[in-house]
Write a protein that holds these residues in place. Structure first.
Motif, PDB file in Angstrom:
ATOM      1  N   THR A 183      29.892 -87.525 -16.523  1.00  0.00           N
ATOM      2  CA  THR A 183      29.259 -87.630 -15.206  1.00  0.00           C
ATOM      3  C   THR A 183      29.545 -86.468 -14.258  1.00  0.00           C
ATOM      4  OG1 THR A 183      31.158 -88.900 -14.350  1.00  0.00           O
ATOM      5  CG2 THR A 183      29.333 -90.148 -15.320  1.00  0.00           C
ATOM      6  N   MET A 184      30.685 -85.789 -14.424  1.00  0.00           N
ATOM      7  CA  MET A 184      31.094 -84.790 -13.435  1.00  0.00           C
ATOM      8  C   MET A 184      30.780 -83.366 -13.867  1.00  0.00           C
ATOM      9  SD  MET A 184      34.910 -84.051 -11.875  1.00  0.00           S
ATOM     10  CE  MET A 184      35.297 -82.836 -13.150  1.00  0.00           C
ATOM     11  N   ILE A 185      30.879 -83.105 -15.166  1.00  0.00           N
ATOM     12  CA  ILE A 185      30.693 -81.740 -15.649  1.00  0.00           C
ATOM     13  C   ILE A 185      29.330 -81.582 -16.312  1.00  0.00           C
ATOM     14  CG2 ILE A 185      33.183 -81.492 -15.998  1.00  0.00           C
ATOM     15  CD1 ILE A 185      32.650 -81.605 -19.034  1.00  0.00           C
ATOM     16  N   THR A 186      28.974 -80.339 -16.575  1.00  0.00           N
ATOM     17  CA  THR A 186      27.729 -80.037 -17.277  1.00  0.00           C
ATOM     18  C   THR A 186      28.050 -79.696 -18.720  1.00  0.00           C
ATOM     19  OG1 THR A 186      26.744 -79.154 -15.246  1.00  0.00           O
ATOM     20  CG2 THR A 186      25.689 -78.564 -17.334  1.00  0.00           C
ATOM     21  N   LEU A 187      27.677 -80.577 -19.618  1.00  0.00           N
ATOM     22  CA  LEU A 187      27.894 -80.328 -21.042  1.00  0.00           C
ATOM     23  C   LEU A 187      26.780 -79.445 -21.580  1.00  0.00           C
ATOM     24  CD1 LEU A 187      28.852 -83.955 -22.104  1.00  0.00           C
ATOM     25  CD2 LEU A 187      30.388 -81.973 -22.147  1.00  0.00           C
ATOM     26  N   PRO A 188      27.059 -78.609 -22.605  1.00  0.00           N
ATOM     27  CA  PRO A 188      25.993 -77.803 -23.210  1.00  0.00           C
ATOM     28  C   PRO A 188      24.856 -78.707 -23.698  1.00  0.00           C
ATOM     29  CG  PRO A 188      28.162 -77.142 -24.035  1.00  0.00           C
ATOM     30  CD  PRO A 188      28.364 -78.402 -23.258  1.00  0.00           C
ATOM     31  N   ALA A 189      23.642 -78.351 -23.345  1.00  0.00           N
ATOM     32  CA  ALA A 189      22.498 -79.217 -23.639  1.00  0.00           C
ATOM     33  C   ALA A 189      22.409 -79.590 -25.114  1.00  0.00           C
ATOM     34  CB  ALA A 189      21.211 -78.531 -23.182  1.00  0.00           C
ATOM     35  N   GLY A 190      22.612 -78.609 -25.988  1.00  0.00           N
ATOM     36  CA  GLY A 190      22.469 -78.865 -27.412  1.00  0.00           C
ATOM     37  C   GLY A 190      23.603 -79.663 -28.023  1.00  0.00           C
ATOM     38  N   LEU A 191      24.689 -79.855 -27.284  1.00  0.00           N
ATOM     39  CA  LEU A 191      25.863 -80.554 -27.813  1.00  0.00           C
ATOM     40  C   LEU A 191      26.159 -81.839 -27.045  1.00  0.00           C
ATOM     41  CD1 LEU A 191      28.062 -77.368 -28.241  1.00  0.00           C
ATOM     42  CD2 LEU A 191      27.086 -78.727 -30.100  1.00  0.00           C
ATOM     43  N   ARG A 192      25.400 -82.083 -25.989  1.00  0.00           N
ATOM     44  CA  ARG A 192      25.697 -83.237 -25.141  1.00  0.00           C
ATOM     45  C   ARG A 192      25.660 -84.555 -25.910  1.00  0.00           C
ATOM     46  NH1 ARG A 192      26.234 -85.114 -20.133  1.00  0.00           N
ATOM     47  NH2 ARG A 192      25.447 -87.214 -19.743  1.00  0.00           N
ATOM     48  N   SER A 193      24.643 -84.746 -26.736  1.00  0.00           N
ATOM     49  CA  SER A 193      24.515 -86.025 -27.442  1.00  0.00           C
ATOM     50  C   SER A 193      25.703 -86.262 -28.372  1.00  0.00           C
ATOM     51  CB  SER A 193      23.201 -86.079 -28.226  1.00  0.00           C
ATOM     52  OG  SER A 193      23.148 -85.040 -29.193  1.00  0.00           O
ATOM     53  N   LEU A 194      26.177 -85.203 -29.043  1.00  0.00           N
ATOM     54  CA  LEU A 194      27.336 -85.332 -29.929  1.00  0.00           C
ATOM     55  C   LEU A 194      28.575 -85.711 -29.128  1.00  0.00           C
ATOM     56  CD1 LEU A 194      28.924 -85.036 -32.559  1.00  0.00           C
ATOM     57  CD2 LEU A 194      29.054 -82.568 -32.112  1.00  0.00           C
ATOM     58  N   VAL A 195      28.815 -84.981 -28.030  1.00  0.00           N
ATOM     59  CA  VAL A 195      30.014 -85.242 -27.222  1.00  0.00           C
ATOM     60  C   VAL A 195      29.976 -86.654 -26.655  1.00  0.00           C
ATOM     61  CG1 VAL A 195      31.303 -84.574 -25.165  1.00  0.00           C
ATOM     62  CG2 VAL A 195      30.332 -82.809 -26.657  1.00  0.00           C
ATOM     63  N   VAL A 196      28.833 -87.055 -26.098  1.00  0.00           N
ATOM     64  CA  VAL A 196      28.731 -88.387 -25.491  1.00  0.00           C
ATOM     65  C   VAL A 196      28.922 -89.481 -26.525  1.00  0.00           C
ATOM     66  CG1 VAL A 196      27.169 -90.004 -24.323  1.00  0.00           C
ATOM     67  CG2 VAL A 196      27.332 -87.627 -23.546  1.00  0.00           C
ATOM     68  N   SER A 197      28.352 -89.288 -27.715  1.00  0.00           N
ATOM     69  CA  SER A 197      28.516 -90.304 -28.765  1.00  0.00           C
ATOM     70  C   SER A 197      29.972 -90.460 -29.155  1.00  0.00           C
ATOM     71  CB  SER A 197      27.672 -89.944 -29.997  1.00  0.00           C
ATOM     72  OG  SER A 197      28.170 -88.783 -30.648  1.00  0.00           O
ATOM     73  N   LEU A 198      30.693 -89.367 -29.206  1.00  0.00           N
ATOM     74  CA  LEU A 198      32.122 -89.426 -29.538  1.00  0.00           C
ATOM     75  C   LEU A 198      32.912 -90.074 -28.406  1.00  0.00           C
ATOM     76  CD1 LEU A 198      32.609 -85.909 -31.174  1.00  0.00           C
ATOM     77  CD2 LEU A 198      32.609 -88.128 -32.335  1.00  0.00           C
ATOM     78  N   LEU A 199      32.549 -89.775 -27.171  1.00  0.00           N
ATOM     79  CA  LEU A 199      33.228 -90.377 -26.024  1.00  0.00           C
ATOM     80  C   LEU A 199      33.053 -91.896 -26.033  1.00  0.00           C
ATOM     81  CD1 LEU A 199      32.204 -87.769 -23.310  1.00  0.00           C
ATOM     82  CD2 LEU A 199      34.560 -88.302 -23.967  1.00  0.00           C
ATOM     83  N   ILE A 200      31.832 -92.327 -26.299  1.00  0.00           N
ATOM     84  CA  ILE A 200      31.551 -93.762 -26.323  1.00  0.00           C
ATOM     85  C   ILE A 200      32.341 -94.451 -27.440  1.00  0.00           C
ATOM     86  CG2 ILE A 200      29.761 -95.482 -26.772  1.00  0.00           C
ATOM     87  CD1 ILE A 200      27.792 -93.544 -25.378  1.00  0.00           C
ATOM     88  N   GLN A 201      32.323 -93.850 -28.622  1.00  0.00           N
ATOM     89  CA  GLN A 201      33.061 -94.424 -29.741  1.00  0.00           C
ATOM     90  C   GLN A 201      34.547 -94.474 -29.452  1.00  0.00           C
ATOM     91  OE1 GLN A 201      32.121 -92.267 -33.324  1.00  0.00           O
ATOM     92  NE2 GLN A 201      29.922 -92.571 -33.090  1.00  0.00           N
ATOM     93  N   PHE A 202      35.044 -93.445 -28.805  1.00  0.00           N
ATOM     94  CA  PHE A 202      36.461 -93.360 -28.500  1.00  0.00           C
ATOM     95  C   PHE A 202      36.882 -94.520 -27.596  1.00  0.00           C
ATOM     96  CE2 PHE A 202      40.192 -90.615 -28.680  1.00  0.00           C
ATOM     97  CZ  PHE A 202      40.987 -91.154 -27.680  1.00  0.00           C
ATOM     98  N   ASP A 203      36.090 -94.788 -26.573  1.00  0.00           N
ATOM     99  CA  ASP A 203      36.485 -95.801 -25.598  1.00  0.00           C
ATOM    100  C   ASP A 203      36.200 -97.228 -26.005  1.00  0.00           C
ATOM    101  OD1 ASP A 203      37.731 -94.190 -23.710  1.00  0.00           O
ATOM    102  OD2 ASP A 203      35.856 -93.596 -22.786  1.00  0.00           O
ATOM    103  N   VAL A 204      35.419 -97.407 -27.061  1.00  0.00           N
ATOM    104  CA  VAL A 204      35.203 -98.789 -27.544  1.00  0.00           C
ATOM    105  C   VAL A 204      36.075 -99.098 -28.747  1.00  0.00           C
ATOM    106  CG1 VAL A 204      32.826 -98.835 -26.705  1.00  0.00           C
ATOM    107  CG2 VAL A 204      33.269 -98.149 -29.069  1.00  0.00           C
TER     108      VAL A 204
END
Length: 205
Positions: A183-204
């Motif tokens: 929510t706060m930083i700008t992730l690289p457009a081409g890598l955002r989906s990968l990073v977000v998917s890992l973040l979600i998996q990490f927290d669940v």
């Protein structure tokens, strides 16, 4: 809270002068900067965004995380996992030693000097709130400003390798930082989906 603004600015100026000596340059927004000077500015800016009430010691530690890092080259150590950890350990002590000299020279008291050096050496447990904030900031800066070029420079890595590296990186962060990464930083457009998917998996998990 900055107890002595003049002293603080003198320390920052000394750190910056040392990092401006970096012979490697990096472009940002159409301008070339000494690489480690740019990194130090990014660290300070991220800390201000992420923890605007950060203590003076934490602000100083963020600014000198990689001070004169180029003077100890990775290539001077064996290209093995053990060699990598030896290099990282040497760097932590090197950065802390430079920070200590600068802070003593500009008049900081021993308690602040020791606190900054402990943060820079990563000698504090992550249950220490400031140590965790500093780790969070390191990772947020990496994700926003260096992840894309890291991926580009390791074209031989497959998706599984990158996912493993990111998982190990995200494991160092707090839940607050993982939220900030979305929510706060700008992730690289081409890598955002990968990073977000890992973040979600990490927290669940």
């Amino acid at each position: 809270m900055i107890l002595d603004a003049v002293r603080f600015e003198r320390a920052i100026a000394r750190f910056d002068a040392l990092n401006r000596q970096d012979p490697s340059m990096e472009d940002a927004e159409g301008k070339a900067y000494p690489k480690e000077f740019l990194y130090s500015e990014r660290m300070s800016a991220m800390l201000k965004r992420y923890a605007p009430d950060a203590s003076e010691a934490l602000q100083l530690a963020a600014r000198c995380q990689h001070i004169q890092r180029w003077k100890i080259a990775r290539a001077s150590y064996p290209i093995t996992k053990a060699g990598y950890y030896q290099w990282r350990s040497e760097l932590k002590s090197f950065h802390a030693d430079i920070a200590r000299q600068v802070l003593v020279d500009v008049g900081y008291e021993e308690a602040t000097v020791e606190r900054v050096c402990a943060l820079v050496r990563k000698a504090l447990p992550t249950v220490d709130a400031e140590a965790q904030i500093l780790e969070d900031v390191v990772v947020l800066v990496f994700l926003e400003s260096y992840l894309e070029q890291f991926v580009a420079s390791h074209a031989d890595y497959d998706a599984a390798k990158f996912a493993d590296i990111l998982n190990k990186t995200l494991r160092k962060t707090s839940a607050k930082a993982r939220s900030a990464a979305q929510t706060m930083i700008t992730l690289p457009a081409g890598l955002r989906s990968l990073v977000v998917s890992l973040l979600i998996q990490f927290d669940v998990s």
